[in-house]
Motif scaffolding. Structure first.
Motif, PDB file in Angstrom:
ATOM      1  N   PRO A   1       2.165  25.816  -6.497  1.00  0.00           N
ATOM      2  CA  PRO A   1       1.946  26.766  -7.592  1.00  0.00           C
ATOM      3  C   PRO A   1       0.889  26.267  -8.569  1.00  0.00           C
ATOM      4  N   VAL A   2       0.297  27.200  -9.261  1.00  0.00           N
ATOM      5  CA  VAL A   2      -0.573  26.892 -10.402  1.00  0.00           C
ATOM      6  C   VAL A   2       0.146  27.387 -11.642  1.00  0.00           C
ATOM      7  N   TRP A   3       0.379  26.489 -12.614  1.00  0.00           N
ATOM      8  CA  TRP A   3       1.138  26.841 -13.803  1.00  0.00           C
ATOM      9  C   TRP A   3       0.220  27.069 -15.001  1.00  0.00           C
ATOM     10  N   GLN A   4       0.624  28.019 -15.832  1.00  0.00           N
ATOM     11  CA  GLN A   4      -0.048  28.238 -17.111  1.00  0.00           C
ATOM     12  C   GLN A   4       0.592  27.306 -18.140  1.00  0.00           C
ATOM     13  N   ARG A   5      -0.218  26.516 -18.791  1.00  0.00           N
ATOM     14  CA  ARG A   5       0.331  25.603 -19.779  1.00  0.00           C
ATOM     15  C   ARG A   5       0.068  26.150 -21.178  1.00  0.00           C
ATOM     16  N   PRO A   6       0.993  25.993 -22.130  1.00  0.00           N
ATOM     17  CA  PRO A   6       2.229  25.193 -22.046  1.00  0.00           C
ATOM     18  C   PRO A   6       3.452  25.983 -21.598  1.00  0.00           C
ATOM     19  N   SER A   7       3.315  27.290 -21.258  1.00  0.00           N
ATOM     20  CA  SER A   7       4.489  28.102 -20.948  1.00  0.00           C
ATOM     21  C   SER A   7       5.104  27.752 -19.603  1.00  0.00           C
ATOM     22  N   MET A   8       4.349  27.082 -18.717  1.00  0.00           N
ATOM     23  CA  MET A   8       4.785  26.733 -17.368  1.00  0.00           C
ATOM     24  C   MET A   8       5.098  27.965 -16.525  1.00  0.00           C
ATOM     25  N   ARG A   9       4.467  29.064 -16.855  1.00  0.00           N
ATOM     26  CA  ARG A   9       4.590  30.270 -16.044  1.00  0.00           C
ATOM     27  C   ARG A   9       3.657  30.160 -14.844  1.00  0.00           C
ATOM     28  N   VAL A  10       4.159  30.514 -13.674  1.00  0.00           N
ATOM     29  CA  VAL A  10       3.323  30.456 -12.468  1.00  0.00           C
ATOM     30  C   VAL A  10       2.315  31.606 -12.510  1.00  0.00           C
ATOM     31  N   THR A  11       1.048  31.241 -12.426  1.00  0.00           N
ATOM     32  CA  THR A  11      -0.009  32.258 -12.507  1.00  0.00           C
ATOM     33  C   THR A  11      -0.808  32.381 -11.218  1.00  0.00           C
ATOM     34  N   GLY A  12      -0.545  31.496 -10.270  1.00  0.00           N
ATOM     35  CA  GLY A  12      -1.295  31.567  -9.016  1.00  0.00           C
ATOM     36  C   GLY A  12      -0.835  30.502  -8.039  1.00  0.00           C
ATOM     37  N   LEU A  13      -1.545  30.400  -6.934  1.00  0.00           N
ATOM     38  CA  LEU A  13      -1.252  29.410  -5.901  1.00  0.00           C
ATOM     39  C   LEU A  13      -2.539  28.723  -5.489  1.00  0.00           C
ATOM     40  N   GLU A  14      -2.407  27.497  -4.992  1.00  0.00           N
ATOM     41  CA  GLU A  14      -3.561  26.821  -4.431  1.00  0.00           C
ATOM     42  C   GLU A  14      -3.157  26.101  -3.144  1.00  0.00           C
ATOM     43  N   VAL A  15      -4.101  26.044  -2.229  1.00  0.00           N
ATOM     44  CA  VAL A  15      -3.860  25.399  -0.943  1.00  0.00           C
ATOM     45  C   VAL A  15      -3.995  23.893  -1.095  1.00  0.00           C
ATOM     46  N   MET A  16      -3.059  23.163  -0.527  1.00  0.00           N
ATOM     47  CA  MET A  16      -3.170  21.704  -0.476  1.00  0.00           C
ATOM     48  C   MET A  16      -4.070  21.344   0.704  1.00  0.00           C
ATOM     49  N   PRO A  17      -5.142  20.584   0.499  1.00  0.00           N
ATOM     50  CA  PRO A  17      -6.033  20.218   1.615  1.00  0.00           C
ATOM     51  C   PRO A  17      -5.265  19.427   2.674  1.00  0.00           C
ATOM     52  N   LEU A  18      -5.658  19.580   3.914  1.00  0.00           N
ATOM     53  CA  LEU A  18      -4.999  18.858   5.004  1.00  0.00           C
ATOM     54  C   LEU A  18      -5.087  17.349   4.820  1.00  0.00           C
ATOM     55  N   MET A  19      -6.178  16.873   4.227  1.00  0.00           N
ATOM     56  CA  MET A  19      -6.325  15.438   3.989  1.00  0.00           C
ATOM     57  C   MET A  19      -5.248  14.932   3.031  1.00  0.00           C
ATOM     58  N   GLU A  20      -4.848  15.785   2.085  1.00  0.00           N
ATOM     59  CA  GLU A  20      -3.780  15.420   1.150  1.00  0.00           C
ATOM     60  C   GLU A  20      -2.405  15.624   1.776  1.00  0.00           C
TER      61      GLU A  20
END
Length: 383
Positions: A46-65
């Motif tokens: 998830p991608v969080w909006q700070r400081p509310s910690m509301r989820v505002t989106g998603l991001e892909v974790m790279p395969l290397m990670e």
């Protein structure tokens, strides 16, 4: 990570497809632990909006990670999850779309691998290309809108079943509705649901507190056990099935359902303190002890979690113990008859190879209780 590690230790490869049961209560209390696991297995965060910690989106974790393939996940949501957590359904659906849009190989992205395969199958069946891809991407299934439950508990209680195919048919009827945010508020897709179930390597249900567990209610078996039975019926083999335990967040444990069943059986069902505690509740306590046996048997019917010695112990400590019989005849004789009935059904269906003397004692108990309950009913009717 532990689920993946356990599977690799047993099978020597990564699991390609995982089924996970998502309940509303556990995810509300834990702030979404099952949703997080769903996303992480796919390699999305998830991608969080700070400081509310509301989820505002998603991001892909790279395969290397990620350092592993993206694992395909199918969620079976409860009716309450559907009603109370539409945002979670939206983000799970978005995660699937995100992962299937990547330019990755089948070896690195099992989600994409299976969507390609299912989309090709649907096109062969006459579905147009765009609709086939959309349907092949469905990963969230549950009850039809307005309905609740998984149906399996009522089926097993009624005794109107013969094989795993019967359990799978009921589970599919209750679970075969696809969801995907605003664009897919609920569409019955039983064939797609069964295609998802037929390839599952792993099934998971997580628990976040010690107030209840897999033997506390038939819902646990209906949802998770029903999924296991459906996989067994469709694929011909049992998936690796796990119970995640996050009751202590500093020491999260993952056990097989068989290990979890034995842990609860030894620590609670056979614990004299537990039994004596139940006896303090009279009629209700006797009912719960009878339900304990019934729920254990139902889990065995779907998932093979009990061994013969466990049934023998249930018979010895619950149904055939003279002191227990005397107490139950006083507070709730119907519960005593139910214990004998369930144990005899387990033997009849071949789930338990009962000792001859145990079976004979249970048969005598059942018949004697039937006569006693009839006498009570007649006496009540004459008053």
């Amino acid at each position: 990570d532990e689920v993946i590690s356990q599977y690799i230790a047993d099978e020597g490869r990564y699991p390609e497809a995982v089924g996970i049961v998502l309940w509303a209560g556990a995810n509300m209390r834990s702030h979404g632990q099952c949703v997080a696991e769903f996303l992480y297995l796919m390699g999305v965060r998830p991608v969080w909006q700070r400081p509310s910690m509301r989820v505002t989106g998603l991001e892909v974790m790279p395969l290397m990670e990620l350092k592993r393939p993206r694992i395909d996940v199918t969620g079976r949501i409860s009716g309450l999850f559907r009603d109370s957590m539409p945002n979670a359904i939206h983000w799970i659906d978005e995660a699937v779309k995100l992962v299937t849009s990547l330019e990755e190989s089948d070896e690195d992205n099992y989600v994409l691998k299976h969507v390609r395969s299912d989309a090709a199958y649907l096109e062969e069946q006459g579905t147009d290309k765009e609709a086939a891809w959309a349907k092949a991407s469905y990963r969230i299934f549950g009850d039809p809108p307005g309905a609740y439950g998984a149906g399996v508990g009522a089926l097993l209680e009624s005794k109107q079943w013969d094989t795993l195919d019967d359990i799978a048919a009921v589970y599919t009827r209750f679970s075969g509705t696809a969801y995907g945010g605003d664009a897919l508020p609920g569409q019955y897709e039983p064939e797609l649901f069964q295609r998802r179930m037929s390839i599952l390597d792993v099934t998971i249900k997580n628990e976040d507190n010690r107030e209840t567990h897999m033997f506390s209610s038939d819902d646990y078996n209906a949802y998770h056990g029903g999924m296991i039975a459906t996989v067994r019926a469709l694929s011909g083999k049992a998936p690796h099935s796990y119970s995640g335990d996050s009751t202590d967040r500093k020491r999260v444990k993952v056990r097989t359902v068989q290990e979890e069943a034995k842990r609860i059986f030894r620590g609670e069902a056979m614990n004299p303190k537990f039994i004596e505690g139940m006896k303090k509740h009279g009629y209700k306590g006797a009912l719960e002890l009878a339900n304990y046996i019934a729920h254990s048997y139902q889990w065995d019917a779907t998932s093979k979690v009990l061994e013969d010695w466990m049934y023998e112990k249930y018979a010895e400590k619950y149904a055939l113990n003279p002191a227990m019989q005397e107490w139950m005849k006083d507070v709730n004789p119907w519960a005593l008859q139910r214990m004998a009935d369930v144990l005899l059904e387990a033997d009849q269906r071949g789930l338990w190879q009962a000792k001859a003397e145990t079976k004979e004692a249970l048969q005598k108990l059942y018949l004697s209780m039937e006569g006693e309950l009839e006498e009570r009913a007649d006496a009540a009717g004459t008053k």
